[in-house]
Scaffold this active site. Structure first.
Site, PDB file in Angstrom:
ATOM      1  N   GLY A 101       0.821  -1.214   0.000  1.00  0.00           N
ATOM      2  CA  GLY A 101       0.000   0.000   0.000  1.00  0.00           C
ATOM      3  C   GLY A 101       0.847   1.252   0.000  1.00  0.00           C
ATOM      4  O   GLY A 101       0.539   2.226  -0.699  1.00  0.00           O
ATOM      5  N   ASP A 102       1.927   1.245   0.784  1.00  0.00           N
ATOM      6  CA  ASP A 102       2.840   2.395   0.815  1.00  0.00           C
ATOM      7  C   ASP A 102       3.468   2.604  -0.554  1.00  0.00           C
ATOM      8  O   ASP A 102       3.631   3.747  -1.011  1.00  0.00           O
ATOM      9  CB  ASP A 102       3.945   2.177   1.846  1.00  0.00           C
ATOM     10  CG  ASP A 102       3.418   1.969   3.252  1.00  0.00           C
ATOM     11  OD1 ASP A 102       2.299   2.415   3.544  1.00  0.00           O
ATOM     12  OD2 ASP A 102       4.145   1.355   4.057  1.00  0.00           O
ATOM     13  N   ALA A 103       3.836   1.503  -1.210  1.00  0.00           N
ATOM     14  CA  ALA A 103       4.467   1.596  -2.527  1.00  0.00           C
ATOM     15  C   ALA A 103       3.479   2.125  -3.565  1.00  0.00           C
ATOM     16  O   ALA A 103       3.854   2.926  -4.434  1.00  0.00           O
ATOM     17  CB  ALA A 103       4.999   0.236  -2.958  1.00  0.00           C
TER      18      ALA A 103
END
Length: 352
Positions: free
Chosen positions: A304-306
């Site tokens: 999700g961060d990526a």
């Protein structure tokens, strides 16, 4: 500041969050069950988890130490995608120790300008990343990350980074630490016609009343809101909405009041291997993810961060939402083939 060398992108994106050193390991389900943990979830460590959980991970499993924290992950990925030195900057609080120095070195090598507040009395924060079957459970011990103060932000040499940036991003986890700093930057963004972005980050941030209250105070200033399907549903539940339809929730949030009228709120919800939902200017869009064979899946930690980092890399260069989502899906796909939030040296993403 922007320069010829940075193509006008120097310092364009500023992240503020909780810098953590990830302690990552592939573990047995028995360990998660022992500590009451579930996959695809993130919690703050309590007395049950620290130091016992972290010590057990290090003793019983091969662990990796990776520069982490949700916002720092996204900023590093955006920097990687942009391939423009110091297009991004990041603020948060660390201790005066080896872990903090390791994160500085990793970020500098990535091309991210770090501007850490240093709390000499508290160790750098850590996050246990427990991986099983390619899924992960996160247990964060914030330590010094919990001690960020708005006074650091307000120092003239630090506020210059805020003034230089045109885009700002924080994962919702920072609401537990320094909502005053988030609000100050969000108001600056609205007043100057810039772009402030927030991630719902985890269900507990909406389920714990003080955190939800802080989130709702910042939300009117949010131009782009990110989240996943479980966070979207939790938001709806805590608002008392009957719907559990992710697309409908995205549309309803996009229409919630805004403090500035210079842009409509964009809402972006990922759904794992299902299509990403986007609500923009009264319309709904759906963007498919990149299908990855299960045998190539290593670790969903940081996916999700990526996605956010890839999305931001295009947004700050003026690309449309379809390109932002394409880049987000590319970055997430690259990261889940690695252990932890890591990536190849150079992206193979084809810019349009």
């Amino acid at each position: 500041m922007a320069s010829f060398e940075t193509g006008g992108l120097g310092g364009i994106l500023l992240g503020m969050g909780n810098p953590l050193l990830d302690i990552s390991a592939v573990v047995k389900m028995e360990l998660l069950e022992k500590y009451g943990l579930t996959l695809n979830n993130a919690i703050l460590a309590d007395e049950k988890h620290q130091p016992a959980l972290f010590e057990e991970m290090v003793k019983d499993y091969p662990v990796e130490y990776i520069a982490g924290g949700a916002t720092q992950n996204s900023i590093r990925v955006a920097q990687w995608m942009l391939q423009v030195p110091f297009a991004t900057a990041y603020m948060g609080c660390v201790g005066k120790d080896e872990f903090a120095q390791k994160m500085r070195e990793v970020c500098a090598a990535d091309g991210v300008l770090t501007n850490y507040m240093v709390d000499e009395s508290t160790p750098t924060g850590t996050c246990g990343v427990l991986v099983n079957g390619g899924e992960r459970s996160l247990v964060a011990a914030l330590n010094s990350a919990n001690n960020y103060k708005i006074e650091h932000l307000e120092m003239p040499e630090n506020w210059k980074l805020v003034e230089a940036a045109r885009f700002y991003y924080s994962a919702g986890f920072f609401l537990t630490v320094c909502p005053a700093a988030m609000l100050k930057v969000a108001k600056h963004s609205a007043e100057q016609g810039k772009c402030y972005m927030l991630n719902l980050a985890a269900p507990f941030l909406m389920q714990v009343p003080p955190f939800k209250s802080a989130m709702m105070e910042v939300l009117p200033y949010v131009d782009v809101l990110f989240g996943n399907e479980s966070e979207a549903v939790t938001f709806a539940e805590t608002e008392g909405w009957e719907t559990r339809d992710v697309a409908e929730i995205a549309m309803k949030i996009s229409k919630m009041p805004k403090a500035s009228g210079h842009r409509a709120r964009l809402v972006v919800f990922t759904q794992g291997c299902d299509a990403t939902i986007v609500a923009k200017e009264g319309k709904l869009y759906s963007f498919p993810v990149i299908v990855l064979p299960k045998e190539q899946l290593v670790d969903t930690n940081g996916a999700g961060d990526a996605f956010v980092g890839g999305f931001l890399s295009q947004l700050v260069t003026g690309k449309e939402v379809a390109e932002c989502c394409r880049a987000g899906n590319y970055a997430a796909n690259a990261v889940i083939q690695q252990s932890g939030c890591k990536f190849p040296k150079v992206p193979k993403f084809q810019w349009c």
